[in-house]
Design a protein around this motif. Structure first.
Motif, PDB file in Angstrom:
ATOM      1  N   ALA A 576      -9.690  12.284  -3.554  1.00  0.00           N
ATOM      2  CA  ALA A 576     -10.653  11.337  -3.002  1.00  0.00           C
ATOM      3  C   ALA A 576     -10.100   9.918  -3.005  1.00  0.00           C
ATOM      4  O   ALA A 576     -10.287   9.160  -2.038  1.00  0.00           O
ATOM      5  CB  ALA A 576     -11.957  11.399  -3.799  1.00  0.00           C
ATOM      6  N   ALA A 577      -9.406   9.550  -4.098  1.00  0.00           N
ATOM      7  CA  ALA A 577      -8.815   8.206  -4.167  1.00  0.00           C
ATOM      8  C   ALA A 577      -7.711   8.046  -3.136  1.00  0.00           C
ATOM      9  O   ALA A 577      -7.604   7.010  -2.474  1.00  0.00           O
ATOM     10  CB  ALA A 577      -8.279   7.952  -5.575  1.00  0.00           C
ATOM     11  N   ARG A 578      -6.900   9.080  -2.968  1.00  0.00           N
ATOM     12  CA  ARG A 578      -5.826   9.029  -1.979  1.00  0.00           C
ATOM     13  C   ARG A 578      -6.421   8.939  -0.567  1.00  0.00           C
ATOM     14  O   ARG A 578      -5.874   8.257   0.317  1.00  0.00           O
ATOM     15  CB  ARG A 578      -4.937  10.274  -2.105  1.00  0.00           C
ATOM     16  N   ALA A 579      -7.543   9.589  -0.341  1.00  0.00           N
ATOM     17  CA  ALA A 579      -8.209   9.513   0.968  1.00  0.00           C
ATOM     18  C   ALA A 579      -8.655   8.084   1.259  1.00  0.00           C
ATOM     19  O   ALA A 579      -8.588   7.629   2.410  1.00  0.00           O
ATOM     20  CB  ALA A 579      -9.394  10.465   1.013  1.00  0.00           C
ATOM     21  N   GLU A 580      -9.106   7.368   0.227  1.00  0.00           N
ATOM     22  CA  GLU A 580      -9.480   5.961   0.421  1.00  0.00           C
ATOM     23  C   GLU A 580      -8.254   5.135   0.798  1.00  0.00           C
ATOM     24  O   GLU A 580      -8.346   4.214   1.625  1.00  0.00           O
ATOM     25  CB  GLU A 580     -10.126   5.398  -0.854  1.00  0.00           C
ATOM     26  N   MET A 581      -7.110   5.456   0.207  1.00  0.00           N
ATOM     27  CA  MET A 581      -5.872   4.769   0.586  1.00  0.00           C
ATOM     28  C   MET A 581      -5.523   5.054   2.045  1.00  0.00           C
ATOM     29  O   MET A 581      -5.129   4.145   2.796  1.00  0.00           O
ATOM     30  CB  MET A 581      -4.724   5.182  -0.338  1.00  0.00           C
ATOM     31  N   ASP A 582      -5.668   6.308   2.456  1.00  0.00           N
ATOM     32  CA  ASP A 582      -5.367   6.663   3.853  1.00  0.00           C
ATOM     33  C   ASP A 582      -6.272   5.893   4.811  1.00  0.00           C
ATOM     34  O   ASP A 582      -5.823   5.424   5.870  1.00  0.00           O
ATOM     35  CB  ASP A 582      -5.523   8.169   4.057  1.00  0.00           C
ATOM     36  N   LYS A 583      -7.562   5.753   4.456  1.00  0.00           N
ATOM     37  CA  LYS A 583      -8.482   4.981   5.298  1.00  0.00           C
ATOM     38  C   LYS A 583      -8.048   3.516   5.382  1.00  0.00           C
ATOM     39  O   LYS A 583      -8.109   2.885   6.450  1.00  0.00           O
ATOM     40  CB  LYS A 583      -9.902   5.057   4.746  1.00  0.00           C
ATOM     41  N   ALA A 584      -7.612   2.981   4.254  1.00  0.00           N
ATOM     42  CA  ALA A 584      -7.169   1.582   4.238  1.00  0.00           C
ATOM     43  C   ALA A 584      -5.928   1.399   5.107  1.00  0.00           C
ATOM     44  O   ALA A 584      -5.796   0.394   5.817  1.00  0.00           O
ATOM     45  CB  ALA A 584      -6.884   1.145   2.801  1.00  0.00           C
ATOM     46  N   ILE A 585      -5.018   2.382   5.070  1.00  0.00           N
ATOM     47  CA  ILE A 585      -3.809   2.309   5.904  1.00  0.00           C
ATOM     48  C   ILE A 585      -4.177   2.316   7.381  1.00  0.00           C
ATOM     49  O   ILE A 585      -3.659   1.525   8.181  1.00  0.00           O
ATOM     50  CB  ILE A 585      -2.862   3.473   5.557  1.00  0.00           C
ATOM     51  N   GLU A 586      -5.093   3.205   7.745  1.00  0.00           N
ATOM     52  CA  GLU A 586      -5.509   3.282   9.146  1.00  0.00           C
ATOM     53  C   GLU A 586      -6.155   1.968   9.598  1.00  0.00           C
ATOM     54  O   GLU A 586      -5.919   1.500  10.719  1.00  0.00           O
ATOM     55  CB  GLU A 586      -6.498   4.445   9.332  1.00  0.00           C
ATOM     56  N   ARG A 587      -6.943   1.365   8.726  1.00  0.00           N
ATOM     57  CA  ARG A 587      -7.590   0.086   9.064  1.00  0.00           C
ATOM     58  C   ARG A 587      -6.540  -0.996   9.278  1.00  0.00           C
ATOM     59  O   ARG A 587      -6.624  -1.782  10.240  1.00  0.00           O
ATOM     60  CB  ARG A 587      -8.562  -0.312   7.951  1.00  0.00           C
ATOM     61  N   GLU A 588      -5.558  -1.053   8.379  1.00  0.00           N
ATOM     62  CA  GLU A 588      -4.506  -2.062   8.509  1.00  0.00           C
ATOM     63  C   GLU A 588      -3.686  -1.856   9.777  1.00  0.00           C
ATOM     64  O   GLU A 588      -3.261  -2.820  10.418  1.00  0.00           O
ATOM     65  CB  GLU A 588      -3.606  -2.043   7.267  1.00  0.00           C
ATOM     66  N   LYS A 589      -3.480  -0.589  10.134  1.00  0.00           N
ATOM     67  CA  LYS A 589      -2.765  -0.288  11.388  1.00  0.00           C
ATOM     68  C   LYS A 589      -3.538  -0.848  12.573  1.00  0.00           C
ATOM     69  O   LYS A 589      -2.978  -1.500  13.462  1.00  0.00           O
ATOM     70  CB  LYS A 589      -2.599   1.228  11.550  1.00  0.00           C
TER      71      LYS A 589
END
Length: 747
Positions: A576-589
């Motif tokens: 779940a924590a890693r999924a939040e990181m993935d969401k943050a990466i997509e937002r930054e992209k």
């Protein structure tokens, strides 16, 4: 209260002042005072017992008992009726002393002919100084007016004892606050410091407890209370709409400040002959004695509020306090009941050491002290009542010992120890740039822990290969409001700039348990260490976690980035924590921001459950750091804040080392990088054994890297492992004795 009683009390205090003003030795003063009290109260006996040490009372003066018993009769705390008064801080008033529970007959005093007994504690702000006793042959209870008068006199005796009025030739006493004193506390940050006391809240000294004019004193008290009420109202007005707990405390302050009963009691004390400040202290001492006996948490909190309010009132009356403009002494060592992280950071690196009456090994102040590498001793009971600004003080953070006003032999031994430490640091400096490679060719990566920008300058000089743990919560703990994303990104970028080409592992916000943010309401949990904390807060309230991850990604700005999630207890939490990181990466992209050139996410293994996680977890997680402090307390079910149990369980316990070895083996199978972070990583013998169990990265405070590296470079890990295996096979509970014997044999 009858006028006659008031008048008699004032007369007695006036005669006491005359006796105290005479140019005579301490014993002569004590002798005269007992005669004055006995004649005023109308009893055959008046005796003054003072503490010789923390557990022993000594008869220091008497009128009516045998003179030869003075300075010869002693009793333990709690022994006899006098010891009972001293231990309980409560009055004993009885018409038939021999029939009282705990009565002890002292034949050398000749007290067997006296039936009635009244003992009143001589105390100042919760500090027990002795007992004032009156006795008579006639069987009678002393009246409430007589007892009250004795209480007032005892208050004056306490102040005079504090000021050293009873020292001198023949008194067999040395002044309070001039005697050497040693305090045994707990180690929160290792190291040694020599310097001078700086009180965070200077004690107020009442130099004249006996009033000339009661009406003038009442006017002074009324004016001081009016000023106090105004200041509390202003504080309360400023706090409205903010933190609810702060508002509740201030409302309790206002309630006490407007208490008619509190004011009436102090005015009665003034009528008996005390000055306004002495009357405040008398009521404060009574409240502190009640606080020490109270078992109800709510009552203790309210009495604590009253205690704090009394301090404010005393500062109003005397002009003494933290705003007097006194200069901080050379090599200041801070003494406080407790202190917050922001206040401690205000002092910064000016401090050479810190000693707290309260505190904990995981408190905010401890975290800051470790970041600043300042020796810290906690649980040094009653040091704030004993220490005075400017007193010489020695702090041994390794042993948890504090020496106040030490004698020459203690100073010499302490300086010898610090000289040996300095020589060792010089030896460690010579291997700063060399790797921690053992005699059998195994290399261990040594990293440092950090949490403030102030930590980073020590990175090159420590010999650390990088930052194995950067605690991000400190930036939240020292503020009264939530920091913004841009502000955090700038801070994290500065951290990476300061580290240069060395790696930094950022741990996401680890709050909860003992780390409560000032701008978040604390959770009322029965066991917060096992409650809503760290990643549990981040996943339940993901807004702050997402903001922090975005700040870290922006801070990297194309550089490599390592992020670690705290207190992961099961595989799903990491996913779940890693999924939040993935969401943050997509937002930054989407926003067109530059992403890290290499991003690795890891987990802190702080619960035994994660050691038994599915193999998939070990395959997926990109690195693991064992959080030794929390893991050990959960493994042994021993709260590390509980002094009764935390030292009963050894890191080198066979079971614990075997558990660590099992984690290392699982990580070796999946080629998952593994490190150990915590206090034990910085202890050379523990670090050696952890390395023997398969750990190849250890993260510790900067000052520990030299000692750990020195021992590793002189050791053979395979031999140490053989010693550990032999101890396990023998069924030893701990491998420590065997390893220490092996090291001794190796020289």
């Amino acid at each position: 209260m009858p006028e006659r009683s008031d008048s008699e009390s004032r007369k007695l205090l006036g005669r006491l002042r005359e006796a105290l003003a005479e140019d005579s030795a301490g014993q002569a003063r004590l002798d005269k005072i007992t005669k004055l009290i006995a004649s005023s109260i109308g009893t055959e006996v008046c005796s003054i017992y003072l503490f010789r040490d923390a557990e022993t009372l000594e008869l220091c003066a008497t009128e009516g008992l045998k003179a030869e018993a003075v300075h010869q009769t002693r009793m333990r705390l709690g022994e006899g009726l006098v010891g009972r008064v001293a231990k309980s801080a409560r009055i004993v008033n009885t018409a038939d002393a021999p029939s009282e529970k705990g009565f002890r007959y002292m034949p050398e005093t000749g007290e067997e002919i006296y039936s009635s007994f009244c003992g009143v504690p001589i105390q100042r702000l919760g500090e027990q100084l002795g007992v004032l006793v009156v006795q008579s042959k006639a069987s009678r209870d002393f009246s409430s007016d007589e007892v009250y008068a004795l209480e007032v006199v005892a208050m004056v005796l306490a102040e005079m004892t504090e000021l050293g009025a009873f020292v001198g030739e023949g008194a067999a006493l040395s002044p309070l606050h001039q005697r050497p004193a040693m305090f045994k506390g707990g180690t929160a940050q290792e190291g040694a410091a020599e310097g001078h006391v700086w009180l965070h809240e200077p004690r107020v000294v009442v130099t004249n407890p006996i009033a000339d004019d009661p009406e003038v004193e009442k006017q002074r008290l009324t004016k001081a209370i009016e000023d106090l009420r105004v200041s509390v109202d202003e504080l309360l007005a400023g706090a409205q709409g903010g933190d609810k707990d702060q508002v509740q405390v201030l409302e309790a302050y206002r309630m006490f400040a407007n208490s008619k009963g509190w004011l009436r009691r102090m005015e009665q004390d003034i009528d008996q002959g005390l000055t306004a400040e002495a009357a405040v202290e008398k009521e404060q001492s009574t409240a502190r004695a009640r606080m020490a006996q109270a078992t109800d948490a709510y009552l203790r909190d309210r009495l604590h509020d009253l205690d704090d309010l009394s301090n404010r009132l005393l500062r109003n009356l005397t002009g003494q306090g933290s705003d007097t403009g006194a200069d901080m002494p050379e090599n200041p060592i801070l003494i406080a009941r407790n202190i917050g992280p922001a206040e401690l950071l205000d002092y910064g690196r000016k401090l050479k050491g810190i000693v707290l009456e309260e505190g904990s090994v995981g408190s905010h102040a401890t975290i800051v002290a470790r970041a600043l590498a300042i020796p810290l001793v906690i649980h040094a009971d009653k040091i704030t009542t004993e220490a005075l600004n400017g007193d010489m003080i020695l702090v041994d953070g390794d042993e948890g010992h504090v020496h106040l006003r030490p004698d020459d032999t203690v100073v010499t031994a302490f300086r010898d120890k610090t000289a040996m430490r300095a020589n060792a640091q010089e030896r460690y400096a010579s291997i700063r740039e060399k790797p921690a490679t053992t005699l059998d060719g195994e290399t261990v990566s040594l990293l440092m822990n950090a949490g403030l920008m102030a930590d980073l300058p020590s990175l090159p000089s420590s010999g650390a290969e990088g930052v194995g743990l950067f605690r991000t919560e400190l930036q939240f703990l020292i503020r009264n409001q939530m920091p913004g994303r841009t502000e955090l990104a700038e801070l994290y970028s500065h951290v990476m700039d300061s580290a240069g080409d060395k790696s930094v592992v950022f741990r996401t916000l680890d709050i909860g348990s003992d780390k409560v943010l000032p701008f978040m309401a604390p959770q009322d949990e029965p066991n917060p260490a096992l409650g809503w904390r760290a990643i549990r807060v981040g996943l339940d309230k993901p807004g702050v976690l997402r903001m922090q991850l975005q700040a870290l990604l922006r801070a990297a700005n194309g550089r490599p980035l390592k992020v670690m999630f705290p207190f992961i207890a099961q595989y799903d939490e990491y996913k779940a924590a890693r999924a939040e990181m993935d969401k943050a990466i997509e937002r930054e992209k989407r926003l067109g921001h530059k992403l890290p050139s290499d991003l690795k996410t890891g987990a802190m293994l702080e619960t035994p459950s994660l050691g038994f996680a599915p193999q998939k977890f070990f395959e997926e997680v990109e690195f693991i750091s064992i959080g030794g402090n929390d893991l050990k307390q959960f493994f042994f079910a021993a709260d590390r804040e509980n002094e009764r149990v935390r030292k009963r369980y050894d890191t080198l316990n066979v079971s614990f080392l075997s558990f660590i070895e099992g984690i290392a083996n699982r990580c070796n199978t999946t080629k998952t990088p593994l490190s150990f972070c915590g206090e034990d990583a910085g202890r050379p013998v523990e670090a050696l054994c952890l390395a023997a169990m398969g750990l190849r990265a250890l993260s510790m405070r900067p000052a520990s890297i030299g000692p750990v590296k020195s021992l590793l470079r002189r050791s053979n890990l395979s031999e140490v492992r053989d010693v550990i295996n032999e101890a396990r096979n023998r069924g030893d509970q701990s491998v420590r004795p065997a390893v220490m014997e092996y090291l001794a044999n190796q020289g």
